[in-house]
Design an enzyme around this catalytic site. Structure first.
Site, PDB file in Angstrom:
ATOM      1  N   HIS A  44      18.995 -50.720  23.836  1.00  0.00           N
ATOM      2  CA  HIS A  44      18.267 -51.987  23.608  1.00  0.00           C
ATOM      3  C   HIS A  44      18.005 -52.688  24.951  1.00  0.00           C
ATOM      4  CE1 HIS A  44      17.381 -55.301  20.432  1.00  0.00           C
ATOM      5  NE2 HIS A  44      16.585 -55.401  21.470  1.00  0.00           N
ATOM      6  N   ARG A  61      12.684 -53.308  16.392  1.00  0.00           N
ATOM      7  CA  ARG A  61      14.004 -53.514  15.806  1.00  0.00           C
ATOM      8  C   ARG A  61      14.402 -52.248  15.040  1.00  0.00           C
ATOM      9  NH1 ARG A  61      14.201 -56.961  18.899  1.00  0.00           N
ATOM     10  NH2 ARG A  61      14.634 -59.197  18.651  1.00  0.00           N
ATOM     11  N   GLU A 112      23.498 -51.547  16.079  1.00  0.00           N
ATOM     12  CA  GLU A 112      23.806 -51.649  17.516  1.00  0.00           C
ATOM     13  C   GLU A 112      25.174 -52.292  17.727  1.00  0.00           C
ATOM     14  OE1 GLU A 112      20.480 -53.657  19.310  1.00  0.00           O
ATOM     15  OE2 GLU A 112      19.066 -52.230  18.481  1.00  0.00           O
TER      16      GLU A 112
END
Lengths: 328, 328
Positions: B291, B244, B273
């Site tokens: 991601h 993360r 993000e």
């Protein structure tokens, strides 16, 4: 340094036609120990430089970027040894060396881990779209287009290794750690491995999701990856080449990629280096390296040590360390 | 489909606030089996949609892109289960779930191999300069500038894994196959592994050439990779983050990269993000993924199966498959 070097430098003459890559960083390791004759630094044309040193030069030092042709070998009447910083020796006329009894040493096993890592890096890169993902983010497309295309899982994929030598066997170890199913083809079945052997490339391609090329370039292997092999590999099939460009019929490769007949490629090597096929520059399923699979700071230092050890062995009449088997 | 579904669809209601990634491809697998209430397709404002269904909805389906906040949970009076397609659950207010006795299922182990492969791909990519090599070739620089910078060898490098769980242990297997020396830090020492355990991240960074982040984001791990840790890792040190974004203090990371205080990074995840720090877009020692470390065709199909199995288990009062341990 041995005091003898200064007294009789001609006994430790090493001819260099074009500076090998290793000279970029480690030239001094050679010039400290040997009398390095640099053809590329001479005002004389290369041919004249060769003739001027034809009677004395026993050793040529070279790299993949500078071919040692039959002409060069014929010009050097006293030549006994060619020392290359490469693993593959297709840049050296081995037939002419064989006829003259000239021996060749290569990089031995120095690059094997690095090349295997690069092969795995390219395979993951193509299958998981890393380089194209990087372009997607750098190009600022992520915030506006959330849908990045899915990649393909490596676990469970059937990967065929072409040439299970020093590099191929290291590629296999890495693939197994990722849960891939490894098979291979090579000149003959290896007794020391549990991987499935395929006597021919076409059947291997047919039964594989990806091929990793790790074999030497010879007259038998040139263009072994032809249109038929690519069609057998199929529309989702991946090819990684960390060996030599001419293993693949590059014209056919470009055609198959442009027409979607294969899934993607990771290419470190090309038929016409330093040129890569421009038709592929816009494709997201292609990853390029500039013939750098073997190139790390560590391997460059290590290969300098291997080359120097071979030169020292030669000049002191000891056995060479990484003699290339010359079947001619 | 069970004939009961048509008779009592409200018994198999599944609320979706924002379409999870898995819906891009496999939505029909859910709509075939369950009565999917799509808040994002309703003309009502989300809050009103929630209130309209507050008494009946027992199940919410979500993904990392759509947070399940305490407010959402409080609005849904009958909520019993949150099913996410992610592994990490930091997008779900677990404290509120805990208070209400709401259980959460995640993707379980479905993505572990793919994330581990992406981590290895990013590590090789940064160390061996694959993505920047690809830019070098595509940009047409190879024929004019032969000197492509050398990468770093992986073999023998000390790689510290942060979080030796399902993903971290798979990363370790792959690193060992490449000859890396693996250490790790985690909440506690694992009895089942031979890798060296470091009780704190600072000492691990100090003794490592690269760090691979594979742990959950919690209040304890947020910004664990701070300026001190990066300085301890050093100017040649590499960080790969497939966990993360907020594990790293991104402001400090940008500063360290721009100032050359660390060697390079491979980032799949970011603090904000879908925005990655633009200051890094020109750097060759950075590799970006949007991601996507978990995103393969295979894993998307597999996670749909896990989610459906959890939903089926819930609606038939059977044990859930991938229950997340909620310590609140």
């Amino acid at each position: 340094m041995d005091p003898q070097d200064h007294q009789q430098p001609e006994l430790r003459q090493v001819l260099v036609l074009q500076p090998p890559y290793v000279f970029n960083i480690h030239e001094h390791l050679f010039t400290d120990r040997f009398h390095v004759l640099k053809a590329y630094d001479s005002p004389l044309p290369t041919r004249d430089f060769l003739h001027a040193n034809a009677q004395s030069v026993k050793v040529v030092l070279c790299s993949g970027a500078g071919p040692i042709t039959a002409d060069v070998i014929r010009d050097l009447l006293a030549l006994k040894l060619v020392v290359t910083d490469a693993t593959g020796v297709n840049h050296i006329d081995m037939a002419e060396c064989g006829r003259r009894g000239i021996v060749v040493t290569n990089a031995g096993d120095v690059y094997s881990d690095d090349v295997a890592d690069a092969a795995i890096g390219l395979l993951i890169d193509v299958m998981r779209r890393i380089t194209s993902g990087d372009r997607f983010v750098r190009g600022g497309r992520w915030p506006t287009s959330r849908e990045y295309p899915l990649g393909a899982k490596l676990e469970g994929k059937r990967v065929g290794i072409v040439g299970l030598g020093n590099i191929g066997s290291r590629v296999a170890t890495r693939l197994e750690a990722m849960g891939c199913i490894v098979s291979y083809t090579s000149r003959q079945k290896k007794q020391s491995t549990h991987f499935t052997f395929y006597p021919n490339i076409l059947q291997l391609a047919f039964d594989s999701d990806a091929l990793v090329l790790c074999c030497a370039l010879t007259s038998n292997t040139r263009h072994m990856i032809n249109n038929k092999v690519m069609k057998a590999l199929g529309k989702k099939g991946i090819i990684v080449n960390v060996a030599r460009g001419a293993l693949i019929d590059e014209v056919e490769l470009v055609k198959c990629l442009v027409e979607g007949e294969i899934g993607g490629v990771g290419l470190d090597v090309f038929e016409n280096e330093p040129n890569a096929p421009r038709e592929l520059f816009e494709l997201d399923n292609v990853v390029f390296l500039p013939h750098a699979a073997a190139f790390t700071n560590e391997s460059f230092y290590d290969v300098a040590q291997v080359m120097i050890a071979n030169l020292e062995a030669f000049f002191t009449n000891k056995p060479l360390l990484t003699l290339v088997n010359n079947k001619f």
